[in-house]
Write a protein that holds these residues in place. Structure first.
Motif, PDB file in Angstrom:
ATOM      1  N   GLU A   1       0.677  -1.068   0.116  1.00 38.16           N
ATOM      2  CA  GLU A   1       0.075  -0.101   0.039  1.00 38.16           C
ATOM      3  C   GLU A   1       0.846   1.438  -0.134  1.00 38.16           C
ATOM      4  N   LYS A   2       2.127   1.184   0.892  1.00 39.56           N
ATOM      5  CA  LYS A   2       2.781   2.314   0.629  1.00 39.56           C
ATOM      6  C   LYS A   2       3.438   2.638  -0.659  1.00 39.56           C
ATOM      7  N   GLY A   3       3.782   1.515  -1.433  1.00 33.24           N
ATOM      8  CA  GLY A   3       4.374   1.780  -2.525  1.00 33.24           C
ATOM      9  C   GLY A   3       3.197   2.372  -3.570  1.00 33.24           C
ATOM     10  N   GLN A   4       2.018   1.855  -3.259  1.00 29.69           N
ATOM     11  CA  GLN A   4       1.040   2.302  -4.380  1.00 29.69           C
ATOM     12  C   GLN A   4       0.822   3.881  -4.047  1.00 29.69           C
ATOM     13  N   LEU A   5       0.956   4.383  -2.784  1.00 30.32           N
ATOM     14  CA  LEU A   5       0.921   5.672  -2.483  1.00 30.32           C
ATOM     15  C   LEU A   5       2.031   6.454  -3.343  1.00 30.32           C
ATOM     16  N   PHE A   6       3.307   5.957  -3.186  1.00 26.65           N
ATOM     17  CA  PHE A   6       4.246   6.868  -3.943  1.00 26.65           C
ATOM     18  C   PHE A   6       3.920   6.523  -5.447  1.00 26.65           C
ATOM     19  N   ASP A   7       3.457   5.575  -5.949  1.00 26.10           N
ATOM     20  CA  ASP A   7       3.368   5.367  -7.249  1.00 26.10           C
ATOM     21  C   ASP A   7       2.232   6.346  -7.873  1.00 26.10           C
TER      22      ASP A   7
ATOM     23  N   GLN B   1       1.922   9.175  -6.589  1.00 28.26           N
ATOM     24  CA  GLN B   1       2.430  10.612  -6.607  1.00 28.26           C
ATOM     25  C   GLN B   1       3.738  10.657  -7.429  1.00 28.26           C
ATOM     26  N   GLY B   2       3.870   9.704  -8.189  1.00 30.49           N
ATOM     27  CA  GLY B   2       4.892   9.571  -9.359  1.00 30.49           C
ATOM     28  C   GLY B   2       6.033   9.416  -8.943  1.00 30.49           C
ATOM     29  N   ASP B   3       6.422   9.211  -7.480  1.00 26.63           N
ATOM     30  CA  ASP B   3       7.836   9.046  -6.992  1.00 26.63           C
ATOM     31  C   ASP B   3       7.704   7.338  -7.299  1.00 26.63           C
ATOM     32  N   TYR B   4       8.444   6.858  -8.356  1.00 24.58           N
ATOM     33  CA  TYR B   4       8.684   5.564  -8.767  1.00 24.58           C
ATOM     34  C   TYR B   4       9.742   4.875  -8.109  1.00 24.58           C
ATOM     35  N   GLU B   5      10.826   5.470  -7.724  1.00 25.08           N
ATOM     36  CA  GLU B   5      12.039   5.011  -6.901  1.00 25.08           C
ATOM     37  C   GLU B   5      11.577   4.665  -5.617  1.00 25.08           C
ATOM     38  N   ALA B   6      10.767   5.529  -4.915  1.00 25.01           N
ATOM     39  CA  ALA B   6      10.419   5.128  -3.587  1.00 25.01           C
ATOM     40  C   ALA B   6       9.492   4.098  -3.755  1.00 25.01           C
ATOM     41  N   ALA B   7       8.485   4.076  -4.831  1.00 26.80           N
ATOM     42  CA  ALA B   7       7.417   3.035  -4.914  1.00 26.80           C
ATOM     43  C   ALA B   7       8.434   1.667  -5.308  1.00 26.80           C
TER      44      ALA B   7
END
Length: 85
Positions: A24-30, A32-38
């Motif tokens: 879920e945290k990865g999906q939030l970053f995704d 937001q366009g922060d693919y590295e964090a995702a």
């Protein structure tokens, strides 16, 4: 998203081996366009899921595609397909 991420971080502070929280945290970053964090979060989701479910692999593949890691993305998708077969 910040409040949701805080809630997920709180959950992880109790048990940092819950794959679904990283997913879920990865999906939030995704979103937001922060693919590295995702990708980092999806890596953790796959690790703690032990590769048993296709969804974490598919999410990681999507992040890898967006970052140009096409060979790795194909590997994740192939493994996800195996799990669904």
């Amino acid at each position: 998203p910040a409040a949701a991420r805080k809630d997920l971080d709180t959950g992880l502070s109790y048990d940092n081996t819950v794959a679904d929280l990283y997913l879920e945290k990865g999906q939030l970053f995704d979103e937001q366009g922060d693919y590295e964090a995702a990708l980092t979060e999806f890596d953790r989701a796959v690790l703690y899921d032990r590769g048993r479910r296709p969804k974490p692999l598919r999410c990681r593949a999507k992040a890898r595609q967006r970052l140009g890691q096409l060979a790795e993305a194909e590997q994740d998708l192939a493994r996800a397909d195996e799990l669904e077969a």
